[in-house]
Write an enzyme that holds these catalytic residues in place. Structure first.
Site, mmCIF file in Angstrom:
data_model
loop_
_atom_site.group_PDB
_atom_site.id
_atom_site.type_symbol
_atom_site.label_atom_id
_atom_site.label_comp_id
_atom_site.label_asym_id
_atom_site.label_seq_id
_atom_site.Cartn_x
_atom_site.Cartn_y
_atom_site.Cartn_z
ATOM 1 N N MET A 163 2.617 -14.658 11.174
ATOM 2 C CA MET A 163 1.162 -14.688 11.135
ATOM 3 C C MET A 163 0.639 -13.705 12.160
ATOM 4 S SD MET A 163 -1.347 -17.890 11.420
ATOM 5 C CE MET A 163 -2.676 -17.868 10.227
ATOM 6 N N CYS A 164 -0.321 -12.885 11.716
ATOM 7 C CA CYS A 164 -0.849 -11.898 12.647
ATOM 8 C C CYS A 164 -2.196 -12.381 13.160
ATOM 9 C CB CYS A 164 -0.885 -10.550 11.940
ATOM 10 S SG CYS A 164 -2.407 -9.700 11.875
ATOM 11 N N LEU A 165 -2.180 -12.815 14.410
ATOM 12 C CA LEU A 165 -3.392 -13.338 15.058
ATOM 13 C C LEU A 165 -3.781 -12.377 16.171
ATOM 14 C CD1 LEU A 165 -2.978 -17.160 15.833
ATOM 15 C CD2 LEU A 165 -4.439 -16.082 14.135
ATOM 16 N N ASN A 223 -3.201 -12.441 6.080
ATOM 17 C CA ASN A 223 -2.728 -12.281 7.454
ATOM 18 C C ASN A 223 -1.352 -12.886 7.710
ATOM 19 O OD1 ASN A 223 -5.965 -12.936 7.627
ATOM 20 N ND2 ASN A 223 -5.356 -11.102 8.738
ATOM 21 N N ASP A 267 -7.879 -7.017 9.026
ATOM 22 C CA ASP A 267 -6.777 -6.918 9.967
ATOM 23 C C ASP A 267 -5.542 -7.519 9.301
ATOM 24 O OD1 ASP A 267 -5.416 -6.447 12.251
ATOM 25 O OD2 ASP A 267 -6.158 -8.197 13.325
#
Ligand code: ZN
Ligand code: ZN
Ligand code: ZN
Ligand code: ZN
Ligand code: ZN
Ligand code: ZN
Lengths: 154, 519
Positions: A89-91, A80, A123
């Site tokens: 960072m993909c949150l 991620n 994701d």
């Protein structure tokens, strides 16, 4: 309105006084409350254990109506986190559809650290790392540990 | 041909059945009936279309669809609202909100409302307390969680969920959702974790006046967005939508190309530009593959390894397995990646290992190189036709000029030079099809059907090149070549239809064997 300064000041005070586990927060420069230096200790039960990761948390001028962004300054092997010089960072909670103006930075930091314990390969930004995480966990752990040793120890 | 006719008549008789039922049962009831027959949410045609309005399909690769304009969309919405109002005995304004809340699924709304009316009204923001109109309040000792303001006299607002924020924050939140994110019908409460939808009374109260119009437009858009059988035309600024009965689950059997009144052709399944004969899922895979060019990456990884000590990349160029890292001077064995120092006495073991895994590695390398070459074969041809498609406009403009020249040179009328325009359009259409045949062929398993496909592809390609070369001829020769050009154009069109029909028929019958799963 002064770009949510009162709110940011309050959150900064709270996070400094009572920081989430394994996290230290400071301003990049005293004159600028929109950019935060984050130090994140790799969680014990993860391949990142023993490493200290530097992150930059940037607040938009219309915070808290728009979400902050979070970037790893330390190279990290994670499905991620983008494996480039941005290290974004993909949150989920940082997506504008999911972000709520009452969401807090401490919550963001806690979620980020939890993502090190439990990556979310479905994701992912790095699909190849995600594939490896799902299909050969041992190899993933090894590289993540190697990178931690190589980049996050100093 | 029998099965083809069956397929088409099967489709149109469904349509007829809808209309017949609607006539005999009266509105509302027939939808209920259909709902019982087909376990589907919103299968019914939404517009009172007679058969003549729907473009009836004649070929296996064509689907029934209808283009609808802004007025028809509004009328269809109003009709739904009025029907719901009649059945539920509620004001139309209330029904409009309820329908939006139920994603325009009228049957589900009616069913739910019959079951638990209070619950439904409350969820959509019509709870008992909202009989008194919602209004801003001053609450003593209040601190706004969003802006942290606490000054006395601060105006605040909360919906029924009780999450209270200052009016300024509420306003800014809603403005941003409507203006920046284009959301209107399903904006949630600003509180983290609260999924309550901001009801329209709250919106009317809290949304600044200048945004009301935008908000109404967005509300109208939800109607098309929520319906599986409606899609907006993706052309920029186009206000039309297309109605088509093809469902998501059918997309591995049908490639539904539709054309808008604005002339834009697109795929109803994925709304990308028309991509017959390739099914949506393969299109997605192919585009992804082209994007990350992962094949090249695989090739590189078969020829390089990382130093087990420092991680820097090492390329193997000689035959020797005794590797020394250029950066950290670590010595290791290419085959087992173990330190070279351990190889003194056990060399024989590693050698045997090498023979096996060495040939395996060479095989892997050969396989990897082969698959790269295979990919490039298809990719180059795909890209070539894409390039030609990008020259669409150029060619069209050139053609227009040629048509004018031809008129003055030969004394032909405007109608008489139309064959050039026709040829240019067919040419572009065929190129678009050819382009996608290469992505299709890339995923085909090598077997008899694949050869037939490639024969069809070759025929179309030759027809296209034959037509294409005509455009190189000087304008002075064109009038003499008219008949030839018309013939070549017709032949191109014929080859395209043969290829698309054959492919579509096989796709529908599930006889293509692909190297990947259609998902
Ligand atoms: Zn506020
Ligand atoms: Zn709420
Ligand atoms: Zn259009
Ligand atoms: Zn498609
Ligand atoms: Zn090395
Ligand atoms: Zn060895």
């Amino acid at each position: 309105m002064a770009g949510g300064q009162k709110r940011i000041g309050k959150e900064l005070a709270e996070v400094t006084k009572d920081p989430p586990e394994g996290i230290t927060v400071s301003l990049v420069s005293e004159a600028d409350i929109y950019n935060w230096d984050i130090q994140l200790e790799g969680p014990e039960d993860s391949p990142y254990a023993g490493g200290t990761f530097k992150l930059l948390l940037a607040l938009p001028t219309d915070y808290p109506f728009k979400p902050p962004t979070l970037n790893f300054k330390t190279k990290v092997y994670h499905p991620n986190v983008s494996n480039d010089d941005k290290g974004s960072m993909c949150l989920g909670m940082l997506r504008s559809e999911e972000w709520k103006p009452s969401s807090k930075i401490s919550g963001v930091l806690r979620t980020a650290r939890n993502l090190l314990i439990e990556p979310n390969p479905d994701d992912a930004v790095e699909t190849q790392i995600a594939e490896q995480y799902k299909s050969s966990r041992k190899d993933f752990d090894k590289i993540a540990r190697d990178w931690t040793k190589k980049y996050a120890k100093a | 041909m029998d099965s083809e006719d069956e397929f088409i008549s099967g489709m149109s008789s469904d349509q007829e059945m809808d209309d017949d039922l609607e006539d005999s049962l009266g509105e509302g009831e027939w939808e209920y009936l259909l709902l019982c027959y087909f376990d589907d949410d919103d299968d019914q045609g939404l517009f009172d279309t007679q058969d003549k309005d729907i473009k009836s399909s004649h070929k296996p690769h064509e689907v029934d669809f209808k283009v609808i304009g802004p007025r028809e969309i509004q009328a269809a919405q109003d009709k739904h609202i009025e029907e719901a109002a009649l059945i539920l005995g509620l004001p139309t304004e209330t029904c409009a909100i309820l329908l939006r809340y139920f994603h325009w699924n009228k049957d589900r709304l009616i069913e739910s409302y019959m079951d638990r009316p209070e619950q439904v009204l409350e969820n959509a923001g019509f709870g008992p307390s909202s009989k008194s109109p919602p209004k801003a309040q001053v609450v003593p000792g209040f601190v706004c969680e969003i802006c942290c303001e606490d000054e006395p006299g601060l105006e605040t607002y909360a919906m029924k969920c009780g999450h209270r924020f200052c009016v300024d924050c509420y306003r800014q939140y809603l403005t941003q959702k409507i203006k920046d994110e284009g959301e209107a019908a399903r904006i949630q409460c600003p509180k983290e974790g609260c999924s309550r939808i901001v009801d329209s009374k709250s919106l009317d109260l809290m949304v600044p006046g200048d945004l009301h119009e935008r908000y109404q437009v967005l509300l109208t858009r939800t109607y098309v967005d929520d319906k599986e059988n409606l899609k907006w035309c993706p052309a920029p600024n186009c206000e039309y939508a297309v109605e088509c009965g093809i469902k998501k689950r059918q997309l591995n059997q049908i490639v539904p190309s539709v054309q808008c009144t604005c002339s834009h052709s697109f795929c109803f399944g994925c709304t990308l530009n028309e991509h017959q004969p390739t099914p949506c899922s393969l299109v997605k895979k192919w585009l992804k593959k082209c994007e990350d060019d992962s094949e090249t990456a695989n090739w590189i990884s078969a020829n390089t390894k990382e130093c087990p000590e420092c991680g820097s990349t090492i390329e193997k160029n000689g035959g020797c397995n005794h590797m020394t890292c250029r950066k950290c001077k670590h010595e290791f064995c290419w085959i087992c990646m173990g330190p070279w120092s351990e190889h003194g006495t056990s060399w024989y073991n590693c050698n045997r290992f090498e023979e096996k895994s060495g040939s395996e590695a060479r095989d892997a390398q050969a396989r990897s190189r082969q698959s790269l070459e295979r990919y490039l074969h298809y990719y180059n041809r795909y890209a070539n036709h894409e390039q030609s498609a990008k020259l669409d406009k150029d060619l069209y403009l050139k053609t227009e000029k040629k048509m004018t020249n031809l008129q003055t040179m030969s004394g032909m009328s405007w109608i008489e030079v139309q064959f050039l325009d026709q040829a240019s359009q067919i040419l572009q259409q065929c190129r678009q099809t050819l382009k996608w045949t290469y992505a299709f062929a890339f995923y085909l398993q090598r077997e008899n059907l694949a050869h037939i496909f490639e024969d069809n592809q070759k025929d179309l390609e030759m027809a296209v090149e034959n037509l294409s070369e005509m455009f190189e001829k000087p304008t002075s020769e064109l009038s003499g070549l008219k008949v030839d050009m018309i013939n070549r154009t017709a032949y191109c069109q014929k080859r395209r239809i043969i290829l698309l029909s054959d492919t579509a028929e096989n796709l529908r019958n599930g006889v293509w064997k692909f190297t990947v799963d259609l998902d």
